[in-house]
Design a protein around this motif. Structure first.
Motif, mmCIF file in Angstrom:
data_model
loop_
_atom_site.group_PDB
_atom_site.id
_atom_site.type_symbol
_atom_site.label_atom_id
_atom_site.label_comp_id
_atom_site.label_asym_id
_atom_site.label_seq_id
_atom_site.Cartn_x
_atom_site.Cartn_y
_atom_site.Cartn_z
ATOM 1 N N THR A 162 -4.766 -1.039 3.739
ATOM 2 C CA THR A 162 -6.198 -1.164 3.436
ATOM 3 C C THR A 162 -6.465 -2.556 2.885
ATOM 4 O OG1 THR A 162 -5.865 -0.275 1.209
ATOM 5 C CG2 THR A 162 -6.426 1.299 2.952
ATOM 6 N N ARG A 163 -7.707 -2.948 2.961
ATOM 7 C CA ARG A 163 -8.107 -4.256 2.434
ATOM 8 C C ARG A 163 -9.383 -4.071 1.611
ATOM 9 N NH1 ARG A 163 -8.354 -9.118 6.544
ATOM 10 N NH2 ARG A 163 -6.113 -8.742 6.338
ATOM 11 N N THR A 164 -9.384 -4.603 0.400
ATOM 12 C CA THR A 164 -10.533 -4.502 -0.490
ATOM 13 C C THR A 164 -11.301 -5.825 -0.493
ATOM 14 O OG1 THR A 164 -9.381 -2.916 -1.902
ATOM 15 C CG2 THR A 164 -11.304 -4.038 -2.829
ATOM 16 N N SER A 204 0.803 -1.217 0.000
ATOM 17 C CA SER A 204 0.000 0.000 0.000
ATOM 18 C C SER A 204 0.837 1.269 0.000
ATOM 19 C CB SER A 204 -0.920 0.016 1.226
ATOM 20 O OG SER A 204 -0.157 -0.079 2.419
#
Length: 282
Positions: free
Chosen positions: A273-275, A232
């Motif tokens: 972050t995580r999608t 990230s």
């Protein structure tokens, strides 16, 4: 009674011989001589010990610990010779005494192997001086300022001012990291910016902020490069030299200053972050 008085009891002399005025005067003379020898020995030992110790204190370029160690050795050696002279005054064969002391020393040495290993390591530390009083060191994971160097142990004061005692055998047989030897240290930061950030703007904001601080040294030349692309963030590795005494505060101050400079320049500092992709089940 006469047999008791005439029976030889010391060097062929009977009790009657020992009780004569001449013999008592000789004994008194020996006692006075022994007292005088001890007094002279202690005076000379104290005087020489102070002289040697003061040499290390008066000269800043000399190691005070080494001279303190040498002064103690000189003191004990002179007192030891004075005691041998006292024994010789009373007619004691000092050669046999030295032999007895040697045998006793061997027995004590075998019984105190661990302690003697600390003493041997202490002698090596004092003479080769890998550390000195006031140095900030890391010895086998124990970090602190050196407060005293003894023949058995090293005393450290931790960053939180807690006493740490490290046996000399563990000091000499371990890796020593001494942070106080060289006058300058290199501060290092890893600073991540978002993938969408302008790298040229971010680099300029970082280096300008750090080099604007008067504690930053331009020689050796500062280093800043993109060294890693994480999940990230894009990471800058920054290395700048400063004076050793200012290192910790300088590194902390610059971390905050760079954060504020990047915010002012509009450069995003990302966080993980995580999608999540949702799919409808058929």
């Amino acid at each position: 009674m006469n047999d008791l008085l005439t029976t030889p009891i010391l060097n062929g002399k009977s009790l009657a011989d020992l009780l004569t005025l001449e013999f008592l005067v000789s004994i008194l003379g020996n006692v006075l001589s022994a007292i005088l020898i001890l007094m002279i020995g202690f005076v000379i030992a104290g005087w020489l010990s102070r002289r040697i110790s003061n040499m290390g204190q008066r000269n800043a370029h000399l190691d005070e610990t080494l001279f303190t160690f040498l002064s103690n050795i000189v003191r004990y050696v002179i007192i030891g010779f004075a005691l041998l002279f006292v024994l010789n005054t009373f007619g004691v064969q000092t050669t046999s005494v030295v032999a007895v002391i040697g045998a006793a020393g061997l027995a004590i040495g075998l019984a105190l192997q661990g302690t003697l290993s600390n003493v041997a390591a202490g002698v090596m530390i004092v003479f080769f001086r890998p550390i000195k009083l006031g140095d900030f060191v890391d010895i086998g994971g124990q970090m602190g300022t050196v407060k005293s160097i003894n023949l058995n142990f090293i005393e450290l004061a931790s960053i939180g001012n807690v006493q740490i005692i490290v046996p000399n055998s563990e000091v000499w047989g371990n890796i020593i990291t001494n942070y106080s030897v060289y006058p300058q240290r290199r501060a290092e930061w890893t600073i991540g910016v978002a993938y969408g950030a302008d790298l040229a703007v971010a680099e300029r904001a970082i280096i300008d902020t750090i080099m604007a601080d008067p504690r930053s040294l331009s020689d050796p030349e500062p280093f800043i490069q993109v060294t890693n692309m994480n999940a990230s963030s894009v990471d800058f590795l920054v290395r700048v030299w400063c004076e050793r005494t200012e290192y910790f505060q300088y590194q902390a101050d610059m971390t905050r200053a760079v954060k504020e400079a990047l915010d002012k320049a509009g450069v995003e500092i990302p966080f993980p972050t995580r999608t999540l992709v949702m799919q409808n089940a058929e």
